[in-house]
Design a protein around this motif. Structure first.
Motif, PDB file in Angstrom:
ATOM      1  N   LEU A   8       0.864  -1.173   0.000  1.00  0.00           N
ATOM      2  CA  LEU A   8       0.000   0.000   0.000  1.00  0.00           C
ATOM      3  C   LEU A   8       0.901   1.223   0.000  1.00  0.00           C
ATOM      4  N   LEU A   9       0.666   2.118  -0.902  1.00  0.00           N
ATOM      5  CA  LEU A   9       1.457   3.332  -0.987  1.00  0.00           C
ATOM      6  C   LEU A   9       0.501   4.511  -1.085  1.00  0.00           C
ATOM      7  N   GLU A  10       0.638   5.438  -0.174  1.00  0.00           N
ATOM      8  CA  GLU A  10      -0.128   6.678  -0.223  1.00  0.00           C
ATOM      9  C   GLU A  10       0.834   7.780  -0.621  1.00  0.00           C
ATOM     10  N   PHE A  11       0.454   8.552  -1.630  1.00  0.00           N
ATOM     11  CA  PHE A  11       1.339   9.631  -2.029  1.00  0.00           C
ATOM     12  C   PHE A  11       0.566  10.824  -2.560  1.00  0.00           C
ATOM     13  N   ASP A  69      -5.265  -1.059  -8.215  1.00  0.00           N
ATOM     14  CA  ASP A  69      -6.321  -0.551  -7.360  1.00  0.00           C
ATOM     15  C   ASP A  69      -5.855   0.765  -6.763  1.00  0.00           C
ATOM     16  N   TYR A  70      -6.743   1.749  -6.729  1.00  0.00           N
ATOM     17  CA  TYR A  70      -6.375   3.042  -6.165  1.00  0.00           C
ATOM     18  C   TYR A  70      -7.592   3.695  -5.536  1.00  0.00           C
ATOM     19  N   GLN A  71      -7.312   4.657  -4.683  1.00  0.00           N
ATOM     20  CA  GLN A  71      -8.360   5.457  -4.071  1.00  0.00           C
ATOM     21  C   GLN A  71      -7.872   6.896  -4.026  1.00  0.00           C
ATOM     22  N   LEU A  72      -8.585   7.764  -4.700  1.00  0.00           N
ATOM     23  CA  LEU A  72      -8.275   9.182  -4.709  1.00  0.00           C
ATOM     24  C   LEU A  72      -8.891   9.825  -3.475  1.00  0.00           C
ATOM     25  N   ILE A  98      -2.557   3.662  -3.511  1.00  0.00           N
ATOM     26  CA  ILE A  98      -2.525   2.594  -4.513  1.00  0.00           C
ATOM     27  C   ILE A  98      -2.147   1.297  -3.811  1.00  0.00           C
ATOM     28  N   GLU A  99      -2.570   0.169  -4.377  1.00  0.00           N
ATOM     29  CA  GLU A  99      -2.162  -1.135  -3.875  1.00  0.00           C
ATOM     30  C   GLU A  99      -1.607  -1.937  -5.037  1.00  0.00           C
ATOM     31  N   ASN A 151      -5.745  -7.162  -1.301  1.00  0.00           N
ATOM     32  CA  ASN A 151      -6.999  -6.420  -1.199  1.00  0.00           C
ATOM     33  C   ASN A 151      -7.088  -5.589   0.084  1.00  0.00           C
ATOM     34  N   ARG A 152      -5.974  -5.114   0.589  1.00  0.00           N
ATOM     35  CA  ARG A 152      -5.979  -4.346   1.834  1.00  0.00           C
ATOM     36  C   ARG A 152      -6.510  -2.936   1.654  1.00  0.00           C
ATOM     37  N   LEU A 153      -6.516  -2.434   0.454  1.00  0.00           N
ATOM     38  CA  LEU A 153      -7.054  -1.101   0.209  1.00  0.00           C
ATOM     39  C   LEU A 153      -8.510  -1.035   0.674  1.00  0.00           C
TER      40      LEU A 153
END
Length: 103
Positions: free
Chosen positions: A4-7, A35-38, A45-46, A85-87
């Motif tokens: 998991l990377l948040e940037f 997979d991403y979440q804005l 992103i995962e 699927n941790r996102l």
């Protein structure tokens, strides 16, 4: 494995609104298939590997670099083996516990 990377990444010399530049980065992430979440403050992103996540950050920089003399970025990484699927699952785990905790 789950990386998991948040940037957040954006040009600093384009005024108050940089959405036209950030939207190009989000389009690249969407087209990559990860997979991403804005969010309002960044993007999560995962990926299956850390290298794949870092490649996304490098591609984001490559998009912004031609348009800016200064690009700012922050990054947080959480890597866990034998997970996927941790996102979504990390958020679901918390939501399922809300209201069940007796303090």
């Amino acid at each position: 494995m789950s990386a998991l990377l948040e940037f957040a990444i954006f040009p600093t010399d384009k005024g108050d609104s940089v959405s036209q530049y950030v939207s190009q980065v989000i389009e690249m992430i969407r087209e990559s298939g990860v997979d991403y979440q804005l969010t309002a403050m960044g993007t999560l992103i995962e990926t299956d590997t850390l290298q794949e996540a870092l490649n996304i950050v490098n591609e984001a920089y490559a998009i912004l670099e031609p348009h800016s003399n200064r690009v700012y970025s922050t990054m947080t990484v959480d890597i866990q083996k034998n997970k996927h699927n941790r996102l979504k699952s990390k958020v679901t785990a918390i939501e399922n516990k809300i209201g069940k905790v007796n303090l």
